[in-house]
Design an enzyme around this catalytic site. Sequence first.
Site, PDB file in Angstrom:
ATOM      1  N   ARG A 234       4.163   4.862 -15.983  1.00  0.00           N
ATOM      2  CA  ARG A 234       5.518   4.390 -15.640  1.00  0.00           C
ATOM      3  C   ARG A 234       5.395   2.925 -15.250  1.00  0.00           C
ATOM      4  NH1 ARG A 234       8.515   9.135 -15.016  1.00  0.00           N
ATOM      5  NH2 ARG A 234       7.373  10.941 -14.206  1.00  0.00           N
ATOM      6  N   ARG A 264       7.943  11.874 -17.908  1.00  0.00           N
ATOM      7  CA  ARG A 264       9.293  12.445 -17.817  1.00  0.00           C
ATOM      8  C   ARG A 264      10.308  11.424 -17.289  1.00  0.00           C
ATOM      9  NH1 ARG A 264       9.539  17.935 -14.673  1.00  0.00           N
ATOM     10  NH2 ARG A 264       8.162  18.479 -16.384  1.00  0.00           N
ATOM     11  N   HIS A 294      -2.287  10.919 -17.171  1.00  0.00           N
ATOM     12  CA  HIS A 294      -1.746  10.513 -15.874  1.00  0.00           C
ATOM     13  C   HIS A 294      -2.723   9.618 -15.111  1.00  0.00           C
ATOM     14  CE1 HIS A 294      -0.114  11.554 -11.691  1.00  0.00           C
ATOM     15  NE2 HIS A 294       0.931  11.094 -12.337  1.00  0.00           N
ATOM     16  N   TYR A 327       6.204   2.359  -2.867  1.00  0.00           N
ATOM     17  CA  TYR A 327       5.280   3.491  -2.957  1.00  0.00           C
ATOM     18  C   TYR A 327       3.978   3.118  -2.263  1.00  0.00           C
ATOM     19  CZ  TYR A 327       7.968   6.021  -6.564  1.00  0.00           C
ATOM     20  OH  TYR A 327       8.929   6.710  -7.255  1.00  0.00           O
ATOM     21  N   ARG A 423       2.648  15.593   1.133  1.00  0.00           N
ATOM     22  CA  ARG A 423       4.015  15.100   1.278  1.00  0.00           C
ATOM     23  C   ARG A 423       5.057  16.097   0.790  1.00  0.00           C
ATOM     24  NH1 ARG A 423       4.983  11.397  -2.919  1.00  0.00           N
ATOM     25  NH2 ARG A 423       6.309  12.961  -3.857  1.00  0.00           N
ATOM     26  N   HIS A 451       2.159   8.260  -1.688  1.00  0.00           N
ATOM     27  CA  HIS A 451       1.849   8.588  -3.078  1.00  0.00           C
ATOM     28  C   HIS A 451       0.352   8.649  -3.371  1.00  0.00           C
ATOM     29  CE1 HIS A 451       2.004   7.786  -7.566  1.00  0.00           C
ATOM     30  NE2 HIS A 451       2.921   8.719  -7.444  1.00  0.00           N
TER      31      HIS A 451
END
Length: 562
Positions: A234, A264, A294, A327, A423, A451
């Site tokens: 992303r 996504r 990822h 983040y 989290r 994150h």
Amino acid sequence: PLAVDPGHRFPHISNRSLNLAVSITDPSLKEPRFARVKVPPSLPRLVPVPVLSENAHTVAFVWIEQVIAAHLYMLFPGFDVWESYPFRVLRDADIELQEDEASDLLESIEQGIRERRFGCVVDLAVNPSMPPRIRSLLLDNLEITENDLTIIDGHLGLSDLMELYSLERPDLKDPPFTPRQPAALRKDQNLFTTIREHDILMHHPYDSFNSVVDFIRAAAHDPQVLAIKQTLYRVGTHSPVVDMLLEAIENGKQVAVLVELKARFDEENNIEWARELERVGVHVVYGLVGLKTHAKAAMVVRKEEDGLRCYVHLGTGNYNATTARIYEDLCLFTCRPDIGADVTNLFNMLTGYSRQRSYRKLLVAPIGLRRSISERIEREIQAQKEHGDGRLIFKMNALVDPEIIHLLYRASQAGVSIDLIVRGICCLRPGIPGVSENIRVRSQVGRFLEHSRIFCFGNNGNEEIYLGSADMMQRNLNSRVEALFPIEDPVLCEAIRDRVLQPYLADTVNTYELLSDGVYVRVKPEPGEPLFDCQAWFIKHPLIEPETEDNGFGTSALPSGS
């Protein structure tokens, strides 16, 4: 307004749209007619209205659907508006992809994006005041059941309250802060020289993401750099990282990028970047069939006097300059040969044909990450039995994998002390006598989105710390390319333990503790103790204090290239 009657079919209700179900009538009609009015998404949800107040800062708003409802007579002249009720629809926006049958992954995803707006309705949100006859009409026409109905006693789509953030009210906002540039990167010397001297660990957003951009910029303009390889998951709409990759191509570097098209809700954005990169000559790979990539990795191959050297950036977060401001993530710059060789093998798997089954330092999914984590938990169980010092501290976004959960239960039953900072969703229940009484679970939600993933193993006093992209979920361990990387510099290990994990475990502002019954309770300080906000502490305290770094604390006794 769209009518619904024998001559007007029930309209398509778009995903996440806010609508009014309107009932109208006139003397000629035997029973009321139904119409749907869509609240325009292009208009602000909150409409400012004048207010009399002695406080000059006072502002007032009404919801736009209330304004529309009060003036519906203007949309239906000649009819009486009996009643109106808001409703909101959510559709399944997942792209169902048969990758093994797709001849072109990019075209298949583009087709899925076009079809996304027609996904099945998965939720209808209404207010309690909506009568059963209108609920039934909506359920029947949307082809769903009452199991898909959510009744909300309040306004729908509260994410639109973010419009209030645009108000000039600094007294209601967090004080601004400027991310710092780590002392190791402020020195007036070549970035690659600095990395060659010692590993560099960064903690975003407290440390500036510009250092990551500078790494790619330096590679793009350094005449000794031959190649750059990077994964992009992303990257955002405006990406300085991609801009630097484009400059690298202009400067004659070989650039290979894996753009994960299956990220996504970022599919469209990633397709645009993939095409832009391809247009200028970047070797673009769209991902592996059946797996979502990822892992967060960038590698620079540089020609030096003693041969080729790989400089690597590995992280827990995306190469996204926008989200990097809100983040929380950790990343590592290193040129350690074993890690460089592993990242080289990882990219060979991603961009070519490779059946690599083992790595020197990295823990890579789906190949061996699950096994490696399991073996290390088993090692803590054995250490507890033999020495009584079993210790685990994990920080992640989610813990749902049954195998890992049962292994943690076993570790607790053996007496291993376990702290979990999770989290989001956690399917493990802590504090159950005989099962998990040695496990404590905390969730932290604060100013910044937590994150990073950190896995700390006591290892009988020889602490082992891994960072990376993977949560303990089936999808991460089984169906994604993930990478955890070790922190081998003892100085940086100490910094993560004492200046990252310990502040998290001491927090009494952002933390909620999970109880054995599945309920979260807010953690409060002991009587007489002040509140401790770990995120505020991180803003003021770098991972490595500048004065100690100048005295050699920030330079490892183990050079990164050793």
